[in-house]
Design an enzyme around this catalytic site. Structure first.
Site, PDB file in Angstrom:
ATOM      1  N   CYS A 154       0.830  -1.205   0.000  1.00 11.19           N
ATOM      2  CA  CYS A 154       0.000   0.000   0.000  1.00 11.19           C
ATOM      3  C   CYS A 154       0.863   1.253   0.000  1.00 11.19           C
ATOM      4  O   CYS A 154       1.055   1.907   1.025  1.00 11.19           O
ATOM      5  CB  CYS A 154      -0.962   0.017   1.172  1.00 11.19           C
ATOM      6  SG  CYS A 154      -2.240   1.278   0.960  1.00 11.19           S
TER       7      CYS A 154
ATOM      8  N   CYS B   5      -5.749   2.047  -4.856  1.00 13.44           N
ATOM      9  CA  CYS B   5      -5.244   2.672  -3.635  1.00 13.44           C
ATOM     10  C   CYS B   5      -6.168   3.821  -3.260  1.00 13.44           C
ATOM     11  O   CYS B   5      -6.070   4.907  -3.844  1.00 13.44           O
ATOM     12  CB  CYS B   5      -3.817   3.185  -3.852  1.00 13.44           C
ATOM     13  SG  CYS B   5      -3.066   3.851  -2.348  1.00 13.44           S
TER      14      CYS B   5
END
Length: 445
Positions: free
Chosen positions: A194, A373
């Site tokens: 991430c 994301c």
């Protein structure tokens, strides 16, 4: 659930016939030697999803999952935990409840791979034999690679990190107790899971400090090892607008190498000037640790590439040397951002490819690098970044997702976790491709 069923790969009797001679045989257990048709290493997002799919196809007891943890954490929620919106308990489920009921859960860890002999050695001393193997081990956090960081995390309440279960609960108290000064947020010189998370917490902290009336006393810095704020041009441009609006300093090509909690100093290597370092005083620092593929995977040199990550075909997820081995998620060298969204999209491709191999065919999957994301930029605003291998936006909704939106904040906070727990981990979610086509009236990917 009807939509979920549309995303499944059909498992026909004809495709299964070539594998039936081994997959229908009973699992054997001879002393410390065990055999399973399919072994999955790891009970994270990818491992659970793959196991769920194949337990339905192969039957009870034919799929083994090697996972020592008692709890499964939805780690994308930890930004919200660190910002005081969610709790750690809300991000956790017992492993027993998320793994498929018909799998054999081996509560231990893999310590050695022998792909030439189709063997995995386990920490409990067992030898695990397989016909097919899926490696879904995730990524390893290397806090010890930053000198003084582990000590600082233990002793200094102003040092925090959302990436670790043992430290994520430090973040919000550190944000609340901050009274002004230098606030530093870091991004390491390694691949990370991430890649947006290191700056998401920065925007949430900045908003908290603005509401607390101490923003004018605060100098916020984002010290990143990268040369850009985000790897996709469209979203990078929007983020640069935000840091400019909020007077946040971005220092590129800076890699944290040491923290000295007694002096409240953080030392960064200047990646664009060999041998040079910079030292910053900190009053608050959120650290994203260096990461790597797990050590046990890196020890098996025939499974990895020069970077240490599992070597797979980026389109099919099949190992580049061993056709009966597939990889999924963060432990692989697939050149896309390491997220749960990427693992979901990979899962459908892996399912089809593994079924092809089981049926004696060559996989022809076409994973396009899709990943997502959700970039939280405040307590009620989010940019939903979605993109492919080439860094091109691959957006699900028929509007500009580069715009900060309240709706996308609630998508991140409320909707995506439900998809994760109730659809993805049960093996029914292969990413939003079908919905993207519907939203765009069949146009595009």
């Amino acid at each position: 659930m009807k939509a979920a069923r549309l995303l499944r790969v059909t498992f026909s009797p004809a495709r299964y016939q070539a594998y039936s001679s081994v997959s229908t045989a009973p699992v054997t257990d001879s002393g410390k030697k065990k055999h399973y048709p399919l072994v999955v290493i790891g009970g994270g997002a990818g491992g659970c999803s793959v196991a769920a799919k194949f337990c339905r196809k192969l039957g009870k007891g034919k799929v083994a999952v090697v996972e020592p943890a008692e709890y499964h954490y939805y780690q994308p929620m930890w930004t919200l935990v660190g910002s005081g919106v969610k709790t750690v308990d809300q991000s956790a489920r017992s492993m027993e409840t998320v793994l498929p009921q018909h799998c054999a859960w081996l509560k231990t860890r893999a310590v050695e791979f022998n792909p030439e002999k189709n063997i995995v050695h386990l920490e409990n001393g067992d030898q695990l034999n397989y016909d097919f193997l899926v490696i879904a081990m995730g990524i390893q956090l290397n806090y010890d690679k930053v000198k003084g960081l582990l000590e600082a995390l233990k002793t200094d309440p102003s040092v925090c990190s959302n990436y670790w279960r043992l430290t994520v609960e430090k973040t919000f108290p550190a944000i609340k107790n901050f009274k002004g000064g230098n606030a530093i947020f870091t991004f390491p010189n390694t691949p990370v899971k991430c890649a947006g998370a290191p700056q998401k917490i920065m925007y949430l902290a900045e908003e908290h400090w603005s509401k607390a009336g101490i923003r004018d006393k605060t100098n916020i810095m984002f010290n990143t090892s990268l040369g850009v704020i985000f790897g996709v041009k469209k979203y990078a441009e929007r983020l640069l607008e935000i840091v400019k609006e909020r007077h946040i300093t971005v220092n590129f090509k800076r890699s944290l190498i040491e923290i000295n909690p007694s002096k409240k100093e953080a030392i960064f290597q200047k990646l664009d000037e060999e041998g040079k370092t910079e030292t910053y005083k900190y009053d608050f620092i959120h650290v994203t640790p260096p990461m790597s593929a797990p050590d046990v995977l890196r020890k098996c040199t025939s499974l990895i590439d020069p970077s240490g990550f599992m070597s797979v075909n980026k389109n099919t997820l099949q190992h580049t040397k061993y056709p009966n081995i597939f990889g999924i998620g963060d432990c692989t060298n697939v050149p896309t951002s390491k997220t749960a969204a990427a693992a979901a999209a990979q899962c459908g491709v892996l399912e089809k490819g593994l079924l092809d191999v089981m049926a004696g065919k060559t996989p022809d999957g076409k994973y396009d690098g899709y990943t997502s994301c959700p970039l939280l930029v405040g307590y009620n605003k989010c940019i939903l970044a979605e993109f492919d291998f080439d860094g091109q936006p691959l957006e699900t909704f028929p509007f500009d997702q580069g715009k900060r939106r309240r709706s996308m904040y609630h998508m991140k906070k409320d909707v995506i976790p439900e998809i994760y727990w109730n659809v993805m981990l049960k093996g029914h979610w292969n990413g939003p491709q079908t919905f993207r086509r519907l939203m765009h009236f069949g146009k595009g990917k």
